[in-house]
Design an enzyme around this catalytic site. Structure first.
Site, PDB file in Angstrom:
ATOM      1  N   ASP A  65     -92.991 -57.387 -54.615  1.00 41.84           N
ATOM      2  CA  ASP A  65     -94.114 -57.930 -55.389  1.00 41.84           C
ATOM      3  C   ASP A  65     -94.199 -57.249 -56.750  1.00 41.84           C
ATOM      4  OD1 ASP A  65     -95.000 -55.497 -54.452  1.00 41.84           O
ATOM      5  OD2 ASP A  65     -96.929 -56.224 -53.702  1.00 41.84           O
ATOM      6  N   SER A  66     -93.339 -56.239 -56.974  1.00 44.83           N
ATOM      7  CA  SER A  66     -93.200 -55.670 -58.312  1.00 44.83           C
ATOM      8  C   SER A  66     -92.733 -56.740 -59.299  1.00 44.83           C
ATOM      9  CB  SER A  66     -92.217 -54.490 -58.298  1.00 44.83           C
ATOM     10  OG  SER A  66     -91.011 -54.853 -57.654  1.00 44.83           O
ATOM     11  N   ASP A 104     -91.655 -59.428 -50.005  1.00 42.05           N
ATOM     12  CA  ASP A 104     -92.941 -58.726 -49.911  1.00 42.05           C
ATOM     13  C   ASP A 104     -94.072 -59.697 -49.607  1.00 42.05           C
ATOM     14  OD1 ASP A 104     -93.390 -55.988 -50.090  1.00 42.05           O
ATOM     15  OD2 ASP A 104     -92.961 -55.932 -52.237  1.00 42.05           O
ATOM     16  N   LYS A 133     -91.987 -57.598 -45.854  1.00 45.84           N
ATOM     17  CA  LYS A 133     -92.489 -56.220 -45.959  1.00 45.84           C
ATOM     18  C   LYS A 133     -94.002 -56.275 -46.117  1.00 45.84           C
ATOM     19  CE  LYS A 133     -91.604 -53.433 -49.646  1.00 45.84           C
ATOM     20  NZ  LYS A 133     -92.957 -53.259 -50.242  1.00 45.84           N
ATOM     21  N   GLU A 135     -97.473 -53.793 -46.715  1.00 44.53           N
ATOM     22  CA  GLU A 135     -97.980 -52.458 -47.068  1.00 44.53           C
ATOM     23  C   GLU A 135     -99.046 -52.008 -46.067  1.00 44.53           C
ATOM     24  OE1 GLU A 135     -99.312 -51.893 -51.110  1.00 44.53           O
ATOM     25  OE2 GLU A 135     -97.411 -52.614 -51.923  1.00 44.53           O
ATOM     26  N   GLU A 202     -92.988 -44.468 -50.246  1.00 45.37           N
ATOM     27  CA  GLU A 202     -93.029 -44.433 -51.710  1.00 45.37           C
ATOM     28  C   GLU A 202     -93.859 -43.250 -52.207  1.00 45.37           C
ATOM     29  OE1 GLU A 202     -93.959 -48.143 -53.632  1.00 45.37           O
ATOM     30  OE2 GLU A 202     -94.086 -47.213 -55.616  1.00 45.37           O
TER      31      GLU A 202
END
Ligand code: KIV
Length: 285
Positions: A65-66, A104, A133, A135, A202
């Protein structure tokens, strides 16, 4: 049909940790850890770079999602949407040539109940991802459990969770206090119990990342988490040295991309203006 310029970069695919032609699967992540083989991953958001990655030895691709920051110029990943992630995932999957692609789950897409999360995951998996993925874990254990039960491989993400940027008050290293370190280690165990196949760690202190790595059967993939992780991931544009602005200290550039790109652009500009481009052989009779 248009004639093509012969590509100076055509090269044989690089060696891979699996036998030739065999694509990585989520099950290969814990297997690699058992065999003490390090895993390499990068982010990718588009078809062109996915084609290049398909020729590399990189083990896995994350459509992160970056993308919201790197591709769209937003100041955080909060602006990524399922639709945005689906579009990038489709482009990457078209070019990835069988590489393992993880997408993501964007901000809040897994916090509105199990049904909504399954719809979001469906949008990403049918776009070509082989895993998603997610978070964090606290408060959405049920979602992770249901995704795993539904046959969707899930990767975890702990430590600095960029979607929680505002709760932290900025992009900050996590796990520096004993309490915070204990919480992250507990969350890692919870994720393993829920059946995730790997966890991104991270921006946590290297000793904490190494301790968590040693306590799990599934691999940890570090970014700003030191050398004790089972693998490493970098944002592709960081790895290629393409940032004009800020680059975090863990993001080693493996290429001077900025100089290379600016040099090419300035040479093009110069040769257009001097009249030496295009040459006769670059023109149609
Ligand atoms: O979105 C992303 O790029 C990521 C990596 C930093 C792991 O989640």
């Amino acid at each position: 049909m248009l004639e093509s310029n012969s590509s100076p970069s055509s090269r044989a695919p690089a060696p891979h940790l699996l036998p030739a032609g065999q694509a990585m699967t989520s099950g290969d992540f814990p297997r690699a850890k058992k065999q003490q083989r390090k895993l390499s991953m990068v982010t990718c958001y588009d078809y062109t770079f996915a084609r290049l990655l398909s020729r590399s030895a990189i083990d896995g691709i994350l459509v992160g999602d970056s993308a919201a920051m790197v591709v769209h110029g937003y100041s955080s990943t909060l602006h990524a949407t399922v639709e945005m992630m689906r579009t990038h995932t489709q482009a990457v999957a078209r070019g990835a040539g069988g590489k393992f692609v993880i997408a993501d789950m964007p901000f809040l897409s897994f916090r509105k109940g199990v049904a909504a999360a399954l719809e979001s995951a469906q949008a990403l998996m049918t776009a070509g991802a082989q895993a998603v993925k997610v978070e964090g874990v606290g408060g959405h254990e049920d979602v992770i459990e249901r995704l795993v039960e539904s046959g969707i491989p899930v990767m975890g993400h702990l430590g600095l969770q960029p979607q929680s940027l505002h709760a932290y008050g900025g992009f900050r290293v996590q796990g520096r206090t004993p309490d915070s370190a204990r919480r992250i280690a507990g969350h890692a165990r919870a994720l393993e119990d829920l059946g995730v196949f790997a966890i991104v760690l991270e921006c946590v202190p290297a000793p904490l990342a190494a301790e968590i790595t040693g306590s799990l059967r599934i691999p940890t993939i570090g970014i700003g988490a030191g050398a004790g992780c089972d693998g490493q991931i970098l944002v592709l544009q960081d790895l290629l040295g393409l940032n004009i602005d800020f680059t975090p200290k863990f993001a080693r550039p493996f290429l001077d991309g900025v100089s290379g790109v600016l040099d090419a652009l300035d040479r093009f500009d110069g040769e257009v203006k001097s009249g030496s481009f295009p040459a006769r052989e670059e023109s149609y009779a």
